[in-house]
Write a protein that holds these residues in place. Structure first.
Motif, PDB file in Angstrom:
ATOM      1  N   ILE A  47      50.452  52.632  45.927  1.00  0.00           N
ATOM      2  CA  ILE A  47      49.564  52.096  44.895  1.00  0.00           C
ATOM      3  C   ILE A  47      50.196  50.866  44.252  1.00  0.00           C
ATOM      4  O   ILE A  47      49.535  49.844  44.031  1.00  0.00           O
ATOM      5  CB  ILE A  47      49.242  53.162  43.826  1.00  0.00           C
ATOM      6  CG1 ILE A  47      48.124  54.080  44.321  1.00  0.00           C
ATOM      7  CG2 ILE A  47      48.832  52.516  42.504  1.00  0.00           C
ATOM      8  CD1 ILE A  47      47.640  55.078  43.296  1.00  0.00           C
ATOM      9  N   ARG A  48      51.478  50.945  43.956  1.00  0.00           N
ATOM     10  CA  ARG A  48      52.179  49.805  43.348  1.00  0.00           C
ATOM     11  C   ARG A  48      52.185  48.602  44.295  1.00  0.00           C
ATOM     12  O   ARG A  48      52.090  47.450  43.857  1.00  0.00           O
ATOM     13  CB  ARG A  48      53.613  50.199  42.995  1.00  0.00           C
ATOM     14  CG  ARG A  48      53.715  51.321  41.968  1.00  0.00           C
ATOM     15  CD  ARG A  48      53.234  50.883  40.611  1.00  0.00           C
ATOM     16  NE  ARG A  48      53.236  51.992  39.660  1.00  0.00           N
ATOM     17  CZ  ARG A  48      52.157  52.653  39.288  1.00  0.00           C
ATOM     18  NH1 ARG A  48      50.978  52.302  39.764  1.00  0.00           N
ATOM     19  NH2 ARG A  48      52.228  53.652  38.435  1.00  0.00           N
ATOM     20  N   GLN A  51      48.742  47.060  44.064  1.00  0.00           N
ATOM     21  CA  GLN A  51      48.609  46.366  42.786  1.00  0.00           C
ATOM     22  C   GLN A  51      49.411  45.072  42.760  1.00  0.00           C
ATOM     23  O   GLN A  51      48.989  44.085  42.153  1.00  0.00           O
ATOM     24  CB  GLN A  51      49.052  47.296  41.651  1.00  0.00           C
ATOM     25  CG  GLN A  51      48.102  48.466  41.443  1.00  0.00           C
ATOM     26  CD  GLN A  51      48.619  49.462  40.411  1.00  0.00           C
ATOM     27  OE1 GLN A  51      49.810  49.470  40.090  1.00  0.00           O
ATOM     28  NE2 GLN A  51      47.745  50.307  39.905  1.00  0.00           N
ATOM     29  N   ARG A  52      50.558  45.068  43.408  1.00  0.00           N
ATOM     30  CA  ARG A  52      51.377  43.854  43.462  1.00  0.00           C
ATOM     31  C   ARG A  52      50.606  42.713  44.113  1.00  0.00           C
ATOM     32  O   ARG A  52      50.627  41.570  43.634  1.00  0.00           O
ATOM     33  CB  ARG A  52      52.669  44.117  44.236  1.00  0.00           C
ATOM     34  CG  ARG A  52      53.587  42.895  44.311  1.00  0.00           C
ATOM     35  CD  ARG A  52      54.798  43.137  45.194  1.00  0.00           C
ATOM     36  NE  ARG A  52      55.700  44.108  44.586  1.00  0.00           N
ATOM     37  CZ  ARG A  52      55.930  45.318  45.066  1.00  0.00           C
ATOM     38  NH1 ARG A  52      55.308  45.734  46.159  1.00  0.00           N
ATOM     39  NH2 ARG A  52      56.769  46.128  44.469  1.00  0.00           N
ATOM     40  N   LEU A  54      47.310  42.460  44.334  1.00  0.00           N
ATOM     41  CA  LEU A  54      46.187  42.090  43.473  1.00  0.00           C
ATOM     42  C   LEU A  54      46.647  41.188  42.334  1.00  0.00           C
ATOM     43  O   LEU A  54      45.969  40.214  41.983  1.00  0.00           O
ATOM     44  CB  LEU A  54      45.512  43.350  42.916  1.00  0.00           C
ATOM     45  CG  LEU A  54      44.851  44.272  43.940  1.00  0.00           C
ATOM     46  CD1 LEU A  54      44.236  45.480  43.239  1.00  0.00           C
ATOM     47  CD2 LEU A  54      43.800  43.537  44.756  1.00  0.00           C
ATOM     48  N   LYS A  55      47.798  41.519  41.753  1.00  0.00           N
ATOM     49  CA  LYS A  55      48.337  40.667  40.679  1.00  0.00           C
ATOM     50  C   LYS A  55      48.610  39.264  41.199  1.00  0.00           C
ATOM     51  O   LYS A  55      48.330  38.276  40.523  1.00  0.00           O
ATOM     52  CB  LYS A  55      49.626  41.288  40.130  1.00  0.00           C
ATOM     53  CG  LYS A  55      49.420  42.536  39.286  1.00  0.00           C
ATOM     54  CD  LYS A  55      50.760  43.082  38.815  1.00  0.00           C
ATOM     55  CE  LYS A  55      50.572  44.348  37.983  1.00  0.00           C
ATOM     56  NZ  LYS A  55      51.881  44.919  37.555  1.00  0.00           N
ATOM     57  N   HIS A  60      41.894  41.585  38.740  1.00  0.00           N
ATOM     58  CA  HIS A  60      42.066  42.610  37.700  1.00  0.00           C
ATOM     59  C   HIS A  60      41.802  43.995  38.274  1.00  0.00           C
ATOM     60  O   HIS A  60      40.997  44.171  39.181  1.00  0.00           O
ATOM     61  CB  HIS A  60      41.091  42.348  36.548  1.00  0.00           C
ATOM     62  CG  HIS A  60      41.218  43.332  35.426  1.00  0.00           C
ATOM     63  ND1 HIS A  60      42.252  43.297  34.513  1.00  0.00           N
ATOM     64  CD2 HIS A  60      40.452  44.404  35.082  1.00  0.00           C
ATOM     65  CE1 HIS A  60      42.109  44.286  33.648  1.00  0.00           C
ATOM     66  NE2 HIS A  60      41.035  44.961  33.980  1.00  0.00           N
ATOM     67  N   TYR A  61      42.491  44.990  37.723  1.00  0.00           N
ATOM     68  CA  TYR A  61      42.245  46.370  38.145  1.00  0.00           C
ATOM     69  C   TYR A  61      42.398  47.316  36.958  1.00  0.00           C
ATOM     70  O   TYR A  61      43.053  46.994  35.956  1.00  0.00           O
ATOM     71  CB  TYR A  61      43.184  46.775  39.284  1.00  0.00           C
ATOM     72  CG  TYR A  61      44.654  46.693  38.966  1.00  0.00           C
ATOM     73  CD1 TYR A  61      45.314  47.705  38.262  1.00  0.00           C
ATOM     74  CD2 TYR A  61      45.414  45.596  39.371  1.00  0.00           C
ATOM     75  CE1 TYR A  61      46.660  47.632  37.975  1.00  0.00           C
ATOM     76  CE2 TYR A  61      46.759  45.505  39.088  1.00  0.00           C
ATOM     77  CZ  TYR A  61      47.384  46.532  38.390  1.00  0.00           C
ATOM     78  OH  TYR A  61      48.723  46.449  38.103  1.00  0.00           O
ATOM     79  N   GLU A  63      43.596  51.233  35.818  1.00  0.00           N
ATOM     80  CA  GLU A  63      44.563  52.194  36.330  1.00  0.00           C
ATOM     81  C   GLU A  63      44.644  53.444  35.467  1.00  0.00           C
ATOM     82  O   GLU A  63      44.723  53.367  34.246  1.00  0.00           O
ATOM     83  CB  GLU A  63      45.946  51.537  36.406  1.00  0.00           C
ATOM     84  CG  GLU A  63      47.048  52.475  36.874  1.00  0.00           C
ATOM     85  CD  GLU A  63      48.404  51.805  36.868  1.00  0.00           C
ATOM     86  OE1 GLU A  63      49.322  52.324  37.524  1.00  0.00           O
ATOM     87  OE2 GLU A  63      48.553  50.756  36.192  1.00  0.00           O
ATOM     88  N   TRP A 125      38.431  47.152  41.117  1.00  0.00           N
ATOM     89  CA  TRP A 125      39.460  48.065  41.608  1.00  0.00           C
ATOM     90  C   TRP A 125      39.755  49.130  40.564  1.00  0.00           C
ATOM     91  O   TRP A 125      39.984  48.815  39.391  1.00  0.00           O
ATOM     92  CB  TRP A 125      40.744  47.308  41.922  1.00  0.00           C
ATOM     93  CG  TRP A 125      40.675  46.466  43.157  1.00  0.00           C
ATOM     94  CD1 TRP A 125      40.138  45.218  43.286  1.00  0.00           C
ATOM     95  CD2 TRP A 125      41.172  46.823  44.458  1.00  0.00           C
ATOM     96  NE1 TRP A 125      40.265  44.774  44.576  1.00  0.00           N
ATOM     97  CE2 TRP A 125      40.903  45.735  45.320  1.00  0.00           C
ATOM     98  CE3 TRP A 125      41.827  47.947  44.971  1.00  0.00           C
ATOM     99  CZ2 TRP A 125      41.262  45.746  46.668  1.00  0.00           C
ATOM    100  CZ3 TRP A 125      42.183  47.962  46.300  1.00  0.00           C
ATOM    101  CH2 TRP A 125      41.907  46.876  47.142  1.00  0.00           C
ATOM    102  N   PHE A 127      42.273  52.571  40.157  1.00  0.00           N
ATOM    103  CA  PHE A 127      43.353  53.389  40.704  1.00  0.00           C
ATOM    104  C   PHE A 127      43.516  54.653  39.861  1.00  0.00           C
ATOM    105  O   PHE A 127      43.514  54.582  38.631  1.00  0.00           O
ATOM    106  CB  PHE A 127      44.679  52.620  40.691  1.00  0.00           C
ATOM    107  CG  PHE A 127      44.707  51.438  41.605  1.00  0.00           C
ATOM    108  CD1 PHE A 127      45.021  51.580  42.942  1.00  0.00           C
ATOM    109  CD2 PHE A 127      44.424  50.167  41.127  1.00  0.00           C
ATOM    110  CE1 PHE A 127      45.045  50.485  43.793  1.00  0.00           C
ATOM    111  CE2 PHE A 127      44.452  49.058  41.964  1.00  0.00           C
ATOM    112  CZ  PHE A 127      44.767  49.225  43.304  1.00  0.00           C
TER     113      PHE A 127
END
Length: 209
Positions: A47-48, A51-52, A54-55, A60-61, A63, A125, A127
């Motif tokens: 997951i991280r 997200q990395r 996406l950043k 944006h997400y 969580e 997104w 999570f």
């Protein structure tokens, strides 16, 4: 079929080591994506990794981290002097606390869609990590049928790619629900996998592949 390619980088904790068998995974929109594997397989780390990326892309997400959420909920309730909520959290079972937290998270999702999601945003997104701890089968099914279905069926999101990514240790999360499909990804193998029944899932987890 449309898909999103996510790069799997080296182990973020040990330089030059890999914890996954492949250097990328494929995620499909408008379904529930479930990351499966035994404890310690790297579900949260995956997951991280997502997200990395996406950043990096400026996406944006939203969580939900069950472990962190439970700690923060009590502190937030005390800070805002919401003693009713604080008392509820203190007296509730683990499963009940998770349901309270998920209900609050559902409100955050709704608020984001109503007030912050731009017409130019092509993706949304969501999570959810460690959401099955302490939950029985009925509550897991309820989350899928009420929360996930509501998001996937939201008319305001028509034309956007919806990614709901969860980690789980429960077979019930891996099944399809209503008209919606569930796409399971083997964390270690970085490949799509299906389970015909609970026994099939149990054997996969025991093997630890």
């Amino acid at each position: 079929m449309k898909k999103r390619i996510i790069e799997m980088r080296r182990d973020p904790y040990i330089e030059e080591e890999y914890i996954y068998k492949k250097d990328k995974i494929e995620l499909y929109p408008n379904c529930l994506t479930v990351l499966v594997g035994p404890n310690g397989a790297g579900k949260t780390t995956m997951i991280r990794q997502i997200q990395r990326q996406l950043k990096k892309e400026g996406v944006h997400y939203l969580e939900f981290d069950n472990e962190e959420k439970r700690k923060n909920d009590k502190s937030r309730a005390a800070y805002h002097e919401n003693y009713v909520l604080l008392a509820t959290l203190m007296e509730s079972s683990e499963g009940q606390k998770i349901i309270v937290s998920i209900n609050q998270f559902a409100g955050q999702i709704g608020n984001y869609i109503r007030t912050k999601l731009s017409k130019n945003d092509t993706e949304i997104w969501i999570f959810m990590d460690a959401t099955d701890s302490g939950l029985d089968i009925n509550n897991i099914i309820k989350i899928k049928e009420e929360l996930f279905s509501t998001v996937l069926d939201d008319k305001r999101l028509v034309g956007k790619d919806i990614y709901i990514v969860v980690t789980t240790n429960s077979y019930e999360y891996t099944t399809s629900f209503g008209e919606h499909k569930t796409d399971c990804i083997s964390v270690k193998g970085c490949e799509h996998i299906t389970f015909s029944n609970y026994q099939d899932y149990k054997e996969y987890i025991i093997k630890g592949v």
